[in-house]
Design an enzyme around this catalytic site. Structure first.
Site, PDB file in Angstrom:
ATOM      1  N   LYS A 123      -4.831   0.886  -0.481  1.00  0.00           N
ATOM      2  CA  LYS A 123      -4.038   1.385   0.642  1.00  0.00           C
ATOM      3  C   LYS A 123      -4.393   2.848   0.866  1.00  0.00           C
ATOM      4  O   LYS A 123      -4.652   3.588  -0.090  1.00  0.00           O
ATOM      5  CB  LYS A 123      -2.548   1.249   0.338  1.00  0.00           C
ATOM      6  CG  LYS A 123      -2.074  -0.193   0.184  1.00  0.00           C
ATOM      7  CD  LYS A 123      -2.005  -0.914   1.516  1.00  0.00           C
ATOM      8  CE  LYS A 123      -1.401  -2.303   1.353  1.00  0.00           C
ATOM      9  NZ  LYS A 123      -1.346  -3.038   2.627  1.00  0.00           N
ATOM     10  N   ASP A 167      -6.786  -0.260   3.637  1.00  0.00           N
ATOM     11  CA  ASP A 167      -5.754  -0.760   4.560  1.00  0.00           C
ATOM     12  C   ASP A 167      -4.798   0.388   4.870  1.00  0.00           C
ATOM     13  O   ASP A 167      -4.183   0.945   3.951  1.00  0.00           O
ATOM     14  CB  ASP A 167      -5.000  -1.935   3.922  1.00  0.00           C
ATOM     15  CG  ASP A 167      -3.993  -2.591   4.867  1.00  0.00           C
ATOM     16  OD1 ASP A 167      -3.858  -2.136   6.026  1.00  0.00           O
ATOM     17  OD2 ASP A 167      -3.340  -3.570   4.446  1.00  0.00           O
ATOM     18  N   LYS A 190      -2.472 -14.000   7.934  1.00  0.00           N
ATOM     19  CA  LYS A 190      -1.295 -14.254   7.092  1.00  0.00           C
ATOM     20  C   LYS A 190      -0.600 -15.429   7.738  1.00  0.00           C
ATOM     21  O   LYS A 190      -0.141 -15.323   8.889  1.00  0.00           O
ATOM     22  CB  LYS A 190      -0.373 -13.033   7.063  1.00  0.00           C
ATOM     23  CG  LYS A 190      -0.936 -11.886   6.231  1.00  0.00           C
ATOM     24  CD  LYS A 190       0.010 -10.732   6.114  1.00  0.00           C
ATOM     25  CE  LYS A 190      -0.659  -9.618   5.309  1.00  0.00           C
ATOM     26  NZ  LYS A 190       0.063  -8.330   5.434  1.00  0.00           N
ATOM     27  N   SER A 225      -5.070  -6.215  -3.942  1.00  0.00           N
ATOM     28  CA  SER A 225      -4.587  -5.174  -3.033  1.00  0.00           C
ATOM     29  C   SER A 225      -3.845  -4.137  -3.874  1.00  0.00           C
ATOM     30  O   SER A 225      -2.818  -4.453  -4.470  1.00  0.00           O
ATOM     31  CB  SER A 225      -3.654  -5.786  -1.985  1.00  0.00           C
ATOM     32  OG  SER A 225      -3.090  -4.770  -1.179  1.00  0.00           O
TER      33      SER A 225
HETATM   34  O1  OSB Z   1      -0.748  -4.948   4.832  1.00  0.00           O
HETATM   35  O2  OSB Z   1      -1.626  -6.554   3.796  1.00  0.00           O
HETATM   36  C1  OSB Z   1      -0.683  -5.779   3.953  1.00  0.00           C
HETATM   37  C2  OSB Z   1       1.896  -6.383   1.186  1.00  0.00           C
HETATM   38  C3  OSB Z   1       3.076  -6.252   1.906  1.00  0.00           C
HETATM   39  C4  OSB Z   1       3.022  -5.942   3.231  1.00  0.00           C
HETATM   40  C5  OSB Z   1       1.783  -5.748   3.856  1.00  0.00           C
HETATM   41  C6  OSB Z   1       0.606  -5.890   3.166  1.00  0.00           C
HETATM   42  C7  OSB Z   1       0.672  -6.168   1.788  1.00  0.00           C
HETATM   43  C8  OSB Z   1      -0.500  -6.232   0.926  1.00  0.00           C
HETATM   44  C9  OSB Z   1      -0.353  -6.971  -0.378  1.00  0.00           C
HETATM   45  O3  OSB Z   1      -1.524  -5.618   1.140  1.00  0.00           O
HETATM   46  C10 OSB Z   1      -0.970  -8.301  -0.368  1.00  0.00           C
HETATM   47  C11 OSB Z   1      -0.671  -9.075  -1.616  1.00  0.00           C
HETATM   48  O4  OSB Z   1      -1.117  -8.685  -2.679  1.00  0.00           O
HETATM   49  O5  OSB Z   1       0.022 -10.102  -1.514  1.00  0.00           O
HETATM   50 MG    MG Z   2      -2.613  -5.231   5.816  1.00  0.00          MG
END
Ligand code: OSB
Ligand code: MG
Length: 384
Positions: A179, A204, A278, A151
């Site tokens: 993102k 995302d 999650k 990510s």
């Molecule tokens: O939206 O998935 C998300 C991290 C913090 C808050 C929200 C998100 C994320 C990530 C990172 O996309 C995921 C990771 O690498 O652990």
């Molecule tokens: Mg997300």
């Protein structure tokens, strides 16, 4: 779509008995990130994590809460979790209850899934340790390599973004998520797609758009994305259904899904074709298994999301991905992507094909290094 209900995939887990716990501590640690991580909502420069330490007959289990100190991803924060754990959830934990009974007790507490997950996961890890089996074994699953995914947070320039994607491709990550936010979207995706035509790529938005932006979001259909994650509000399911009807790219829901009931509503409404599970957001491993099982029975892809966890939460996510239904690479990436020094060993690394091995050994299969926890500790409180 009408979905199929199934026999409970968690019946055996619900029958597990809560062991006596002699001592409970809550430790807050703060680990600096290798580089800042930005979403459409906030930029994080470190991970402040709450760790629950359960001690039972000389066996010590560690569990990590996925919340942040701020409410910029979820309404739950480390502050609310400390309050809810101490004042409402831990008092309900009594030896001899089944995990199913404990879940029922926890249901009286509305919301606060991340707080609930911290305890439930900790108890499962403790039971696994006491039995001398890996967590995936307790979940009824054999070890297997799991897929990796990176990510990539919002970057200041396209060159930085392309460099990060380049690194992911070189490491053989199975997919890359970038993102996006309003105004930093179409042209940024185009830049990545032009340079990496075959990359398994997704975006995302963390809820940055509204239905008024539908025409703009539909432009994403040109890039062959695996999915667009949470384009609309963090509370919405209904409007996502309208957007999904209007666009070809599959929608994945993250923030909007707090349990099996939400997942089912979203699927039946046609609000998404993919779900990001999650384990913290949905209240723990049991509910995660239920959602994965439901998705598998209904042709919906799921993957394991991440919250930039330390090695404790990361290991939980890896064990969870041995469960049936996790059909897509998730947000599980190498430790070095986040931290120079984690609080557990060994770190998560990719093999030559971009896969991740489930850590071997009882419980999570990773060792919490006491000296490193002390080095990163910002608060410690004994709760029992
Ligand atoms: O939206 O998935 C998300 C991290 C913090 C808050 C929200 C998100 C994320 C990530 C990172 O996309 C995921 C990771 O690498 O652990
Ligand atoms: Mg997300």
């Amino acid at each position: 779509m009408t979905t199929t209900p199934l026999a409970s995939p968690t019946a055996a887990l619900e029958r597990l008995s809560v062991p006596p716990v002699d001592r409970i501590d809550l430790v807050t640690v703060r680990l600096p990130f290798v580089s800042p991580f930005g979403t459409s909502v906030h930029v994080w420069t470190d991970k402040e994590a709450l760790l629950l330490r359960l001690e039972s007959g000389g066996v010590v289990a560690w569990s990590e809460c996925v919340s942040d100190p701020d409410p910029f991803y979820s309404p739950e924060t480390n502050g609310t979790v400390r309050h809810i754990l101490r004042d409402f959830l831990l008092p309900e934990v009594e030896p001899g209850l089944t995990l199913g009974e404990l879940e029922s007790r926890f249901r009286r507490v509305r919301g606060h899934g991340m707080a609930k997950a911290t305890i439930e996961n900790g108890l499962l890890i403790l039971v696994a340790l006491q039995r001398g089996v890996p967590l995936h074994d307790l979940l009824g699953r054999p070890a297997r390599r799991i897929m990796s995914g990176l990510s990539i947070g919002l970057k200041d320039s396209r060159e930085e973004l392309l460099a990060a994607v380049e690194h992911a491709v070189a490491r053989r990550y199975h997919r890359v998520k970038m993102k996006v936010k309003k105004g930093q979207d179409i042209e940024w995706v185009r830049a990545v797609r032009d340079r990496f035509p075959d990359l398994r790529l997704m975006v995302d938005a963390n809820g940055d758009y509204t239905l008024d932006d539908a025409e703009r979001l539909k432009q994403l259909d040109a890039f062959g994305l695996m999915m667009v994650e949470q384009p609309l509000s963090y509370t919405d399911i209904f409007e996502h259904a309208a957007l999904q009807r209007a666009m070809a790219t599959p929608i994945c829901l993250d923030e909007s899904i707090h349990g099996l009931a939400d997942a089912r509503a979203a699927v039946e409404m046609g609000a998404c074709r993919v779900i990001n599970i999650k384990q913290g957001r949905v209240g723990g491993l049991l509910e995660s298994v239920r959602i994965a099982n439901f998705a598998a029975a209904n042709g919906i892809d799921v993957w394991s999301g991440g919250m930039d966890e330390t090695g404790i939460g990361r290991a939980v996510n890896i064990h969870l991905q041995t469960v049936e239904g996790f059909t897509l690479p998730g947000d599980t990436s190498e430790t070095s992507n986040y931290f120079d020094e984690d609080i557990v060993v060994p770190p998560v690394v990719l093999d030559g094909d971009g896969f991740i091995d489930v850590p071997a050994g009882p419980g999570l299969g990773v060792e919490v290094v006491a000296g490193r926890v002390l080095k990163r500790m910002v608060r410690a409180e004994r709760l029992r």
